[in-house]
Design a protein around this motif. Structure first.
Motif, short mmCIF file in Angstrom:
data_model
loop_
_atom_site.label_atom_id
_atom_site.label_comp_id
_atom_site.label_asym_id
_atom_site.label_seq_id
_atom_site.Cartn_x
_atom_site.Cartn_y
_atom_site.Cartn_z
N SER A 382 0.83 -1.20 0.00
CA SER A 382 0.00 0.00 0.00
C SER A 382 0.87 1.26 0.00
O SER A 382 2.02 1.24 0.43
CB SER A 382 -0.93 0.01 1.22
N ALA A 383 0.29 2.34 -0.48
CA ALA A 383 0.92 3.66 -0.46
C ALA A 383 -0.18 4.69 -0.64
O ALA A 383 -1.22 4.39 -1.26
CB ALA A 383 1.96 3.79 -1.57
N THR A 384 0.02 5.87 -0.09
CA THR A 384 -0.98 6.93 -0.19
C THR A 384 -0.32 8.19 -0.73
O THR A 384 0.66 8.67 -0.17
CB THR A 384 -1.62 7.24 1.16
N LEU A 385 -0.86 8.70 -1.85
CA LEU A 385 -0.40 9.96 -2.41
C LEU A 385 -1.20 11.10 -1.77
O LEU A 385 -2.42 11.19 -1.97
CB LEU A 385 -0.60 9.97 -3.92
N ASN A 423 3.02 6.79 5.59
CA ASN A 423 2.70 5.90 6.70
C ASN A 423 1.57 4.96 6.27
O ASN A 423 0.55 5.42 5.77
CB ASN A 423 2.23 6.69 7.92
N GLU A 424 1.74 3.68 6.47
CA GLU A 424 0.72 2.71 6.09
C GLU A 424 0.53 1.71 7.23
O GLU A 424 1.51 1.19 7.76
CB GLU A 424 1.09 1.97 4.81
N ILE A 425 -0.72 1.46 7.59
CA ILE A 425 -1.01 0.54 8.68
C ILE A 425 -1.34 -0.87 8.20
O ILE A 425 -1.22 -1.84 8.95
CB ILE A 425 -2.18 1.09 9.54
N ALA A 426 -1.72 -1.00 6.93
CA ALA A 426 -2.14 -2.31 6.42
C ALA A 426 -1.95 -2.34 4.92
O ALA A 426 -1.90 -1.29 4.26
CB ALA A 426 -3.61 -2.58 6.77
N PRO A 427 -1.84 -3.54 4.34
CA PRO A 427 -1.74 -3.63 2.87
C PRO A 427 -3.09 -3.35 2.21
O PRO A 427 -4.13 -3.35 2.86
CB PRO A 427 -1.32 -5.09 2.66
N ASP A 428 -3.04 -3.11 0.91
CA ASP A 428 -4.26 -3.01 0.13
C ASP A 428 -4.81 -4.42 -0.11
O ASP A 428 -4.05 -5.37 -0.33
CB ASP A 428 -4.00 -2.34 -1.22
N ILE A 429 -6.12 -4.55 -0.05
CA ILE A 429 -6.78 -5.83 -0.26
C ILE A 429 -7.61 -5.74 -1.54
O ILE A 429 -8.49 -4.88 -1.65
CB ILE A 429 -7.68 -6.21 0.93
N ILE A 430 -7.31 -6.61 -2.49
CA ILE A 430 -7.94 -6.56 -3.81
C ILE A 430 -8.60 -7.90 -4.11
O ILE A 430 -8.00 -8.96 -3.90
CB ILE A 430 -6.90 -6.22 -4.90
N GLY A 431 -9.82 -7.86 -4.58
CA GLY A 431 -10.53 -9.05 -5.01
C GLY A 431 -10.98 -8.91 -6.45
O GLY A 431 -11.30 -7.80 -6.91
N LYS A 432 -11.00 -10.02 -7.16
CA LYS A 432 -11.41 -9.97 -8.57
C LYS A 432 -12.10 -11.28 -8.95
O LYS A 432 -11.72 -12.36 -8.49
CB LYS A 432 -10.19 -9.76 -9.47
N ILE A 433 -13.11 -11.15 -9.80
CA ILE A 433 -13.77 -12.30 -10.42
C ILE A 433 -13.72 -12.10 -11.93
O ILE A 433 -14.08 -11.03 -12.44
CB ILE A 433 -15.23 -12.45 -9.96
#
Length: 644
Positions: A382-385, A423-433
């Motif tokens: 994760s990252a935040t701009l 600053n990042e507290i958690a990863p990005d969570i991605i789901g796909k179908i």
């Protein structure tokens, strides 16, 4: 009614012996050609070409015989499983040579017909797609292959042929099982395949049980543009100048070979159904501290992709760990690495509004219904701009109107470059179908992101975490299968601007210093045509926009897109920078181009491309109006692909 009488125990031996004899005869023919009439004339290129064509013809006949053998043994295995002894008694316990010959001729004819269906682009750049739902599994799964051509492997009780572990000559770099959706994997020589990381079929080597496959190309690209952006063939759309800057009024030419690329895959087979692989892809796209654009033009070697993958065709399970294209990136078949649906553009930033990143991820994928339905979950870096317009930002320590400090990022140290890392507290969570019916490829996807910072004053502080995310989808519609396709993709949400090529901000801060995710939308549409095996033509449109979040306090203005910002000087050359805030509201791009492969053969592929692009950047309104600007570009490119 049965096609064959019950097989005798020696039937498989006789067929194998016949196949072996055919191989010996073919080998003798080749030897005779080499030692007889061809060798004295080997100095002539035409004779060498003729010899290679004869060898290729013999190899093709061997492959057809091998396929016929697989089909016969599969039927034998099925008969045994159904009670071969009883059937043998009923039919007299033997198979006549007449039946074997007739069946062999029939199956060989069928194999030839199927080959014509499966390989409509055998001489061209495409990867053929089987017409049967199991056909791609047969063509793409690899087990103990000893060369780039298909080799069957038999395993299990009674020598049951494991036809699902056969790999085809044109599918060396595909390890997942795929269904025929009339879209298919990228044609290997297309620019879209090259962007995704396609490997070659010329540079395939065996190192014990490991297969090494080379890919990449030498690239010489240039751009002529009507604004000076100093970014080369990489478009950084937020840097397109307004009229207040002199570079708005100057043309610019820039060329480089820095995006030449090298890739390597190492792959091994654990057993008949599982494969492990490692993939590396590098180029010279990074600018080093010693880069000198006036003399040496020395750009830094950089990592594009580096990941390991495990594929199990028995469980229909796929795992990937490492840096790769984000699973949020649109695909064209299954949920498969190196099959991302990327535009064929020359510009290395691809297209405004294109959804993508390349980053660390742990991806888990399962496919169902004969590889037509795919479900994936990816845990990604994760990252935040952040945009901190109006605030005092001291290397990530942002001063708030109440005097407190919000820490949003820290500059890298040690072996990490000095750019800000959020600053990042958690990863990005991605789901796909993903769904692959017989016509087209369709995806829906979603993402969760968690912007995080800390607000403190002397002696105390607290952390803040916001919840951001969004959803979208994509589709590839084969208007004319393997000839003309329509592509559509889009993503909308809050706090996810960095997943678009324009790199609009994810968030700003509110008055309390908490992350304030910004609304975001992005989309692309285009059409790609392959009129013949040597020509690709494309046209795309892309759009990305960001919302705004702002406040005013103590007579000062803060946030993104604040209507109180001063934009009065954006149209006046050399005006003071404080009179042109110009926060970007949206960017659009319309582009068209073509690639022509003017050399294509065993020596590789040489291709040339040209692209016309028009981009427009629009700002949020402020005091003095809503400025906009534009950029017109002509891209030119030559590529040599030695392994394609």
């Amino acid at each position: 009614m049965h096609l064959f009488p019950a097989p005798s125990p020696a039937m498989g031996v006789r067929i194998k012996a016949g196949l072996f004899a055919g191989t010996v005869i073919a080998t003798g023919m080749i030897t005779g050609l080499i030692t007889g009439s061809v060798l004295p004339r080997a100095a002539h290129a035409a004779d060498l070409d003729a010899l290679e064509e004869q060898i290729a013809h013999i190899q093709a006949e061997q492959r057809e015989l091998q396929k016929a053998l697989v089909s016969v043994q599969k039927q034998i295995a099925a008969r045994r499983a159904a009670g071969g002894a009883e059937t043998s008694a009923e039919h007299g316990g033997g198979v006549s040579s007449h039946h074997i010959a007739s069946a062999h001729a029939s199956m060989l004819h069928g194999v030839r017909e199927e080959a014509e269906v499966e390989s409509p682009h055998e001489e061209g750049p495409g990867l053929a797609m089987p017409s049967h739902p199991h056909g791609m599994a047969t063509a793409l799964n690899h087990h103990r292959a000893t060369g780039p051509d298909a080799q069957p492997v038999f395993s299990g009780a009674h020598d049951t042929p494991d036809v699902e572990s056969v790999v085809g000559h044109r599918a060396e770099d595909v390890v997942a099982r795929l269904a025929d959706n009339s879209v298919g994997p990228h044609g290997r020589e297309t620019a879209g395949a090259q962007a995704a990381g396609a490997l070659g079929d010329h540079g395939v080597f065996r190192l014990g049980p490991i297969t090494l496959i080379l890919g990449g190309y030498l690239d010489a690209a240039a751009v002529e543009e009507n604004r000076h952006t100093a970014t080369g063939t990489f478009n950084f759309w937020q840097d397109i100048p307004y009229r207040n800057e002199s570079r708005y009024h100057t043309d610019n030419f820039e060329g480089s070979a820095r995006y030449s690329r090298l890739s390597l895959m190492a792959r091994g087979n654990v057993d008949a159904h599982s494969t492990i692989s490692g993939f590396f892809e590098m180029d010279f796209g990074a600018g080093a501290a010693t880069t000198d654009a006036y003399e040496s033009n020395s750009y830094a070697f950089r990592m594009r992709q580096a990941y390991l993958a495990y594929d199990n065709s028995d469980l229909d399970f796929h795992f990937l760990a490492g840096q790769a294209w984000s699973m949020l990136t649109p695909g064209r078949i299954g949920i498969t690495p190196r099959q991302e649906s990327l535009p064929e553009t020359i510009e290395s930033s691809m297209l405004a509004g294109q959804t993508w990143t390349r980053q660390l991820q742990f991806r888990f994928v399962k496919d169902f219904l004969q590889h037509r339905l795919w479900a994936g979950l990816s845990i990604e870096n994760s990252a935040t701009l952040y945009d901190t317009t109006g605030f005092t930002d001291n290397s990530g320590a942002v001063t708030l109107p109440n005097g407190k400090i919000a820490t949003i990022s820290t500059n890298g140290t040690g072996l990490t470059n000095s750019a800000p890392f959020s600053n990042e507290i958690a990863p990005d969570i991605i789901g796909k179908i993903a769904w692959d019916p017989h016509w087209g490829h369709y995806e829906i996807e979603g993402i969760l992101h968690f912007p995080h910072d800390r607000v403190a004053t002397l002696g105390s502080g607290h952390n803040n975490t916001s919840i951001a995310g969004g959803g979208g989808g994509s589709m590839v519609l084969p208007v004319v299968p393997h000839k003309v396709e329509l592509r559509l993709a889009g993503l909308a949400g809050v706090g996810i601007g960095r997943y678009g090529s324009v790199l609009l901000p994810d968030a700003t801060l509110n008055a309390q210093g908490e992350p304030a995710p910004l609304p975001s939308i992005q989309g692309t549409g285009g059409i790609v045509a392959h009129p013949n095996p040597l020509l690709d033509v494309y046209g795309f449109f892309g759009y990305q926009a960001a919302g705004r979040s702002y406040f005013s306090a103590n007579g000062a203005n803060y946030g993104y897109g604040n209507p109180a910002y001063n934009n009065a000087g954006c149209g006046i050359e050399l005006s003071d920078a404080s009179t042109c805030t110009g926060n970007t509201r949206s960017v659009m791009e319309a582009t068209a181009g073509a690639w022509y492969r003017f050399f294509h053969g065993r020596y590789g592929t040489m291709e040339a491309g040209v692209q016309l692009a028009y981009s427009r950047r629009s700002a949020w309104s402020g005091q003095g109006g809503a400025p906009d600007t534009s950029l017109s570009e002509v891209f030119m490119d030559f590529r040599y692909l030695p392994f394609q």
